[in-house]
Design an enzyme around this catalytic site. Structure first.
Site, PDB file in Angstrom:
ATOM      1  N   TYR A  68       2.176  54.128  29.672  1.00 48.19           N
ATOM      2  CA  TYR A  68       3.249  53.164  29.460  1.00 48.19           C
ATOM      3  C   TYR A  68       4.514  53.945  29.097  1.00 48.19           C
ATOM      4  O   TYR A  68       4.450  54.961  28.396  1.00 48.19           O
ATOM      5  CB  TYR A  68       2.907  52.191  28.334  1.00 48.19           C
ATOM      6  CG  TYR A  68       1.967  51.075  28.728  1.00 48.19           C
ATOM      7  CD1 TYR A  68       2.321  50.153  29.711  1.00 48.19           C
ATOM      8  CD2 TYR A  68       0.734  50.913  28.091  1.00 48.19           C
ATOM      9  CE1 TYR A  68       1.470  49.115  30.059  1.00 48.19           C
ATOM     10  CE2 TYR A  68      -0.123  49.886  28.433  1.00 48.19           C
ATOM     11  CZ  TYR A  68       0.248  48.992  29.423  1.00 48.19           C
ATOM     12  OH  TYR A  68      -0.599  47.961  29.768  1.00 48.19           O
ATOM     13  N   SER A  94      -6.329  54.215  28.829  1.00 46.42           N
ATOM     14  CA  SER A  94      -5.084  53.505  28.544  1.00 46.42           C
ATOM     15  C   SER A  94      -4.272  54.215  27.465  1.00 46.42           C
ATOM     16  O   SER A  94      -4.828  54.771  26.507  1.00 46.42           O
ATOM     17  CB  SER A  94      -5.398  52.083  28.071  1.00 46.42           C
ATOM     18  OG  SER A  94      -4.236  51.432  27.602  1.00 46.42           O
ATOM     19  N   THR A 124       2.141  52.581  34.635  1.00 47.03           N
ATOM     20  CA  THR A 124       2.211  51.127  34.769  1.00 47.03           C
ATOM     21  C   THR A 124       3.667  50.704  34.771  1.00 47.03           C
ATOM     22  O   THR A 124       4.417  51.007  33.832  1.00 47.03           O
ATOM     23  CB  THR A 124       1.440  50.439  33.637  1.00 47.03           C
ATOM     24  OG1 THR A 124       0.038  50.736  33.796  1.00 47.03           O
ATOM     25  CG2 THR A 124       1.617  48.930  33.688  1.00 47.03           C
TER      26      THR A 124
END
Length: 367
Positions: free
Chosen positions: A133, A111, A159
């Site tokens: 992101y 992530s 995302t």
């Protein structure tokens, strides 16, 4: 479960052990959804409505869950979903989870909001993808992409369902903030870095930090820009609309993840399992599709395959294992999901994932 290394009776046992190990506010951060948590519940309800129709007299004496995704062999059609701040659950956090993924051959998706630096995660030897992101500063976004390439990540997962963070009421009520020992390790010490650690009595500090660093203006034109700065295969995570799926395929995206962010974004959004058949039909085999949100065991993996997915992302169960027993706990979860899938495939007369499409019916449908 902690320290025992013993296999649980079900992943529900791991969930119970994790809840006992975590403080209530961290448990809420892991388990909660947005709003009234309607979509969180719908993810489970939708999967439970999918009935598998076993095939008899197939002569199937063994099941092999291995498959190929983006040209690479996977030991089962599942990868570890990108999940933030794993050191909240265990001191070794992402490193422990990635070691377990490496030991089982499962792809681990890192992530952007990792609490561990990239190089420490990739040093575990796990096959890694990087989840991106979209940040307000394009230079920071490009830097993350290039760092992921240099660290050896095999794909990029953008995302697309977080223009703003969903209203996660559990976190707001708890005034949830990160402890000083847990940081967004990949974002550095910018002017917004302290926000996630500073409760101000108005809600979630983590949500305020997200609002400060994420760019809500992500659009299709940015997909073209992203493709222009990296040669990595590109996946979009957070696609629920067939129209968006077709447009992504036309734009040269390499993989889609049908996901509602585990029920943590738009409350009332369609469940991922309900969205999956229309998305797979829309792309008509032009690119692989993974299912994310609500997957809890190996039977759910078979349900996803039966609906046309190429595989799934495993989210909360991995966090349960991490909280309950660190690396050993995550390995227990991954091993058990594979064992459950293999067993379900054999019972269904399904020797390989390629034989799964067509095994599913909605509980209200005929055969």
């Amino acid at each position: 479960m902690t320290g025992s290394g013993a296999a649980p009776g079900s992943l529900a046992d791991v969930e119970r052990a994790a809840r006992e190990a975590l403080s209530p506010d961290v448990w809420d951060f892991v388990a909660g959804g947005s709003g009234g948590e309607l979509t969180l519940a719908a993810n489970r309800t939708a999967l439970d409505r999918i009935a598998l129709v076993p095939r008899a007299l197939t002569g199937c004496t063994a099941a092999s869950p291995g498959c190929t995704v983006l040209g690479e062999p996977w030991p089962m059609p599942a990868a570890v979903a990108p999940m933030a701040y794993q050191r909240l659950l265990h001191p070794e956090g992402e490193v422990a989870a990635a070691r377990a993924a490496a030991a089982t051959g499962v792809t681990y998706v890192i992530s952007t909001m990792s609490s561990t630096p990239l190089d420490r995660i990739t040093a575990t030897g796990a096959r890694t993808w990087f989840q991106l992101y979209w940040l307000r500063e394009r230079a920071r976004t490009a830097d993350l992409v290039h760092r992921a390439e240099q660290a050896g990540c095999r794909a990029l997962v953008l995302t697309v369902d977080v223009p703003v963070m969903g209203r996660r009421l559990r976190d707001a009520r708890n005034g949830f903030a990160l402890p000083g020992s847990v940081t967004a390790a990949l974002l550095g010490d910018g002017p917004d870095s302290a926000t996630a650690h500073t409760p101000d009595g108005t809600g979630s500090a983590v949500a305020r930090h997200t609002s400060a660093v994420f760019d809500p203006g992500l659009g299709w034109q940015d997909i073209a820009w992203l493709r222009g700065i990296t040669s990595l295969p590109l996946a979009l995570k957070g696609v629920l609309s067939p129209d968006d799926a077709r447009r992504a395929a036309d734009a040269g995206v390499d993989l889609l993840v049908v996901s509602n962010h585990g029920g943590r974004q738009l409350d009332g959004a369609i469940s991922s399992a309900d969205a999956l058949p229309a998305v797979t039909a829309a792309v008509a085999g032009r690119l692989p599709v993974l299912l994310d949100s609500g997957v809890r065991d190996g039977t759910d993996v078979l349900r996803a395959l039966a609906l046309g997915a190429s595989g799934v992302l495993l989210g909360r169960p991995v966090l349960w294992g991490l909280a309950a027993d660190g690396e050993a706990g995550v390995r227990t979860v991954l091993d058990q999901v594979r064992d459950e899938l293999e067993h379900a495939m054999l019972l269904a007369g399904c020797p390989t994932p390629a034989h799964a499409p067509g095994l599913a019916r909605r509980a209200t449908e005929g055969l």
